[in-house]
Design a protein around this motif. Structure first.
Motif, mmCIF file in Angstrom:
data_model
loop_
_atom_site.group_PDB
_atom_site.id
_atom_site.type_symbol
_atom_site.label_atom_id
_atom_site.label_comp_id
_atom_site.label_asym_id
_atom_site.label_seq_id
_atom_site.Cartn_x
_atom_site.Cartn_y
_atom_site.Cartn_z
ATOM 1 N N ALA A 176 0.845 -1.197 0.000
ATOM 2 C CA ALA A 176 0.000 0.000 0.000
ATOM 3 C C ALA A 176 0.874 1.238 0.000
ATOM 4 O O ALA A 176 0.981 1.935 1.000
ATOM 5 N N PRO A 177 1.568 1.516 -1.119
ATOM 6 C CA PRO A 177 2.511 2.633 -1.166
ATOM 7 C C PRO A 177 1.811 3.981 -1.159
ATOM 8 O O PRO A 177 0.628 4.086 -1.476
ATOM 9 N N THR A 178 2.545 5.009 -0.767
ATOM 10 C CA THR A 178 2.048 6.376 -0.843
ATOM 11 C C THR A 178 2.985 7.179 -1.726
ATOM 12 O O THR A 178 4.155 6.852 -1.870
ATOM 13 N N HIS A 179 2.468 8.243 -2.329
ATOM 14 C CA HIS A 179 3.325 9.145 -3.086
ATOM 15 C C HIS A 179 2.795 10.562 -2.967
ATOM 16 O O HIS A 179 1.650 10.781 -2.580
ATOM 17 N N VAL A 180 3.633 11.525 -3.295
ATOM 18 C CA VAL A 180 3.287 12.942 -3.187
ATOM 19 C C VAL A 180 3.077 13.507 -4.584
ATOM 20 O O VAL A 180 3.829 13.197 -5.514
ATOM 21 N N GLU A 181 2.072 14.344 -4.712
ATOM 22 C CA GLU A 181 1.728 14.938 -5.994
ATOM 23 C C GLU A 181 1.651 16.453 -5.857
ATOM 24 O O GLU A 181 1.173 16.970 -4.845
ATOM 25 N N ALA A 182 2.156 17.169 -6.859
ATOM 26 C CA ALA A 182 2.107 18.635 -6.877
ATOM 27 C C ALA A 182 1.365 19.090 -8.118
ATOM 28 O O ALA A 182 1.597 18.581 -9.218
ATOM 29 N N GLU A 183 0.486 20.066 -7.948
ATOM 30 C CA GLU A 183 -0.258 20.604 -9.084
ATOM 31 C C GLU A 183 -0.862 21.951 -8.704
ATOM 32 O O GLU A 183 -0.835 22.367 -7.542
ATOM 33 N N TYR A 184 -1.403 22.641 -9.700
ATOM 34 C CA TYR A 184 -2.135 23.879 -9.462
ATOM 35 C C TYR A 184 -3.619 23.533 -9.351
ATOM 36 O O TYR A 184 -4.164 22.806 -10.196
ATOM 37 N N ALA A 185 -4.253 24.039 -8.298
ATOM 38 C CA ALA A 185 -5.648 23.684 -8.010
ATOM 39 C C ALA A 185 -6.537 23.959 -9.218
ATOM 40 O O ALA A 185 -6.451 25.012 -9.848
ATOM 41 N N LYS A 186 -7.405 23.006 -9.541
ATOM 42 C CA LYS A 186 -8.289 23.121 -10.705
ATOM 43 C C LYS A 186 -9.526 23.955 -10.419
ATOM 44 O O LYS A 186 -10.257 24.332 -11.324
ATOM 45 N N SER A 187 -9.784 24.212 -9.159
ATOM 46 C CA SER A 187 -10.920 25.052 -8.763
ATOM 47 C C SER A 187 -10.632 25.589 -7.373
ATOM 48 O O SER A 187 -9.561 25.344 -6.819
ATOM 49 N N GLY A 188 -11.571 26.336 -6.812
ATOM 50 C CA GLY A 188 -11.387 26.859 -5.465
ATOM 51 C C GLY A 188 -12.167 26.083 -4.436
ATOM 52 O O GLY A 188 -12.463 26.593 -3.353
ATOM 53 N N ARG A 189 -12.493 24.806 -4.734
ATOM 54 C CA ARG A 189 -13.380 24.046 -3.860
ATOM 55 C C ARG A 189 -12.663 23.063 -2.940
ATOM 56 O O ARG A 189 -13.289 22.479 -2.070
ATOM 57 N N SER A 190 -11.370 22.867 -3.133
ATOM 58 C CA SER A 190 -10.639 21.968 -2.231
ATOM 59 C C SER A 190 -10.188 22.717 -0.984
ATOM 60 O O SER A 190 -10.002 23.937 -1.008
ATOM 61 N N SER A 191 -9.991 21.998 0.100
ATOM 62 C CA SER A 191 -9.572 22.592 1.370
ATOM 63 C C SER A 191 -8.298 21.905 1.856
ATOM 64 O O SER A 191 -8.101 20.714 1.623
ATOM 65 N N CYS A 192 -7.466 22.681 2.539
ATOM 66 C CA CYS A 192 -6.213 22.159 3.078
ATOM 67 C C CYS A 192 -6.508 21.258 4.275
ATOM 68 O O CYS A 192 -7.248 21.640 5.176
ATOM 69 N N LYS A 193 -5.911 20.074 4.291
ATOM 70 C CA LYS A 193 -6.166 19.127 5.375
ATOM 71 C C LYS A 193 -5.395 19.487 6.641
ATOM 72 O O LYS A 193 -5.572 18.859 7.668
#
Length: 505
Positions: A176-193
């Motif tokens: 069950a590996p994990t990885h990190v992803e970087a991108e520019y938000a596609k909308s303003g609807r996501s929230s920082c965890k």
């Protein structure tokens, strides 16, 4: 033929096609023919079937005033700004900013069918089409799994618990590996965890992607400054998915943040594990929390704040800023005044009650005067001696006046611009707009504004703390409104003066 009467009676439980009631064999009126009664029972229409057949009414228009607020972000919608709304059962319209509206309802088959679309300007029609397609794509992706659906609906408690289980499992197993992803938000609807605040559209965000026991991907998005590289899943910043597609300035910011964590790991391996050191090294920890835990001045000054070009805006929320003025999170700053030179010597000042005589009851760019006559000559002398002049000032009206934010911005920046024009020397300015009650890391006495200057807006020049100083009127004396200036100087290890002493009154 017998005469008959037919009655249609709603009946919700079953349908009875017909019920025949015959007259008595001995009619009381012998001259009349027998009468047949037929009662037809039809099913009562259900609420669900009725509502599902009625499409949601979506309306687009330009706001008729600045009094409406967005039902998604709760921020005001400016007069004449494009807004989208839907009517509820009472006929009340719930308005949204364009970027805050969700086209999740399948009743919106085409953007051209939105009421008022044809009356919009061509540029706004195109923007509406883009948001419509983007929202449809995101909603389609959400339907792929119930896990993704829970993430987008903000079911943080369940996602956090699931994420912790996956992380524990991944440490003991490679299945069950994990990885990190970087991108520019596609909308303003996501929230920082981490901080729970919204991630703006187009802003750089980092996500920890894990797989749940069923094999579905789950991504927890963070602001750049809120993300922790403590996970061993990040072997190298260049290996982060999406890194190569970022702007060079954001790649550099990401590298710098990773370097800070690498330093912490090395310090821990050398045995420096006392609790104070650990808190300083955790660069994603809130500055306010660090300050309140009583760290030493030298340790506080080493704290890093993530600051990248993509996070700097030309507007503060819905207020437009003049040229050369920029916004970053809850501060507004004068990026580069003509003739300003960075220096190891910093002469810093408060504005209201220190450099300028102002009144909270008066608003406007000209509503100020010099607090002391010697101020212009004193500032020019410092500039000629190689000092960089900086103003650190709090201004809660910019945040509080939601319906008059532009007026508050114009008044504060107008006074500062006019002050700089009068003294005839370049000055760098930082305005903390956060509320007086709360945990804003930039509002004095918190050290956030000083850190932005020191780490990011002084060309990398190390500051000579023996020659640098801060002047402010809020020193905690009997008639002072607070001790914010004194505490600000102490938090940053700066020598402190009250204005009447420094300006020779």
């Amino acid at each position: 033929m017998l005469p008959s009467f037919t009655f249609h009676v709603p009946f919700s439980k079953s349908i009875i096609s017909s019920l025949i009631i015959h007259a008595s064999p001995k009619p009381p009126f012998p001259n009349l023919s027998p009468i047949r009664f037929a009662c037809h029972f039809s099913p009562k229409p259900s609420m669900s079937s009725s509502s599902s057949s009625t499409p949601t009414h979506v309306e687009a228009e330009y706001a008729k005033s600045g009094n409406s607020s967005c039902k998604k972000c709760s921020e005001p919608i400016e007069n004449r700004a494009l807004r989208l709304g839907t009517k509820d059962g009472r006929g009340y319209t719930k308005w949204h900013h364009l970027g805050c509206f969700s086209f999740g309802s399948e009743s919106v088959a085409s953007v051209e069918l939105i009421h008022g679309f044809q009356a919009l300007e061509s540029s706004d029609q195109e923007a509406l089409k883009v948001e419509f397609e983007k929202s449809k794509e995101e909603d389609s992706a959400v339907k792929k799994s119930s896990q993704n659906r829970r993430v987008r609906e903000g079911d943080e408690a369940e996602v956090e618990n699931l994420g912790e289980k996956v992380l524990k499992k991944s440490k003991g197993s490679s299945s069950a590996p994990t990885h990190v992803e970087a991108e520019y938000a596609k909308s303003g609807r996501s929230s920082c965890k981490k901080c729970s605040k919204p991630i703006e559209n187009k802003a750089l965000r980092l996500g920890l992607v894990t797989k749940d026991p069923r094999g579905f991907d789950s991504t927890k998005w963070h602001h750049l400054g809120c993300f922790s590289f403590g996970s061993d899943s990040v072997a190298s910043v260049d290996k982060i998915k999406g890194f190569q597609s970022l702007k060079s300035s954001d790649q550099e910011a990401l590298k710098n943040l990773a370097v800070e964590f690498e330093k912490c790991k090395k310090e821990d391996s050398n045995g420096e594990k006392n609790s104070q050191k650990q808190k300083v090294c955790e660069v994603d920890e809130d500055i306010n929390e660090v300050g309140e835990r009583g760290l030493k001045k030298a340790e506080v000054s080493d704290l890093a704040i993530s600051f990248s070009a993509s996070d700097v805006k030309d507007k503060y929320k819905d207020a437009t800023l003049p040229p050369k003025w920029k916004a970053f999170q809850t501060i507004i700053f004068l990026e580069r005044d003509d003739g300003l030179h960075d220096s190891s010597k910093i002469a810093a000042f408060d504005f209201d009650g220190c450099l300028a005589n102002t009144d909270v009851r008066r608003v406007g760019a000209d509503a100020w005067s010099f607090m002391y006559p010697s101020i212009p000559d004193k500032l020019r002398s410092l500039y000629e001696d190689g000092y960089k002049l900086v103003i650190f000032t709090n201004e809660t009206n910019i945040e509080r006046w939601k319906n008059k934010r532009q007026a508050a911005v114009d008044s504060k920046i107008g006074r500062l611009n006019n002050f700089i024009k009068e003294v005839k020397v370049p000055i760098q300015v930082f305005i903390a707009c956060g509320p007086s009650q709360g945990e804003d890391p930039f509002r004095k006495p918190k050290p956030g504004m000083w850190h932005i200057l020191k780490q990011h807006l002084n060309s990398g020049i190390s500051i000579d703390m023996d020659q640098s100083f801060y002047v402010g009127d809020a020193a905690g004396r009997r008639n002072d409104h607070s001790d914010a200036d004194l505490k600000f100087a102490e938090a940053n290890g700066l020598k402190f003066y009250v204005p009447e002493d420094y300006f020779g009154v």
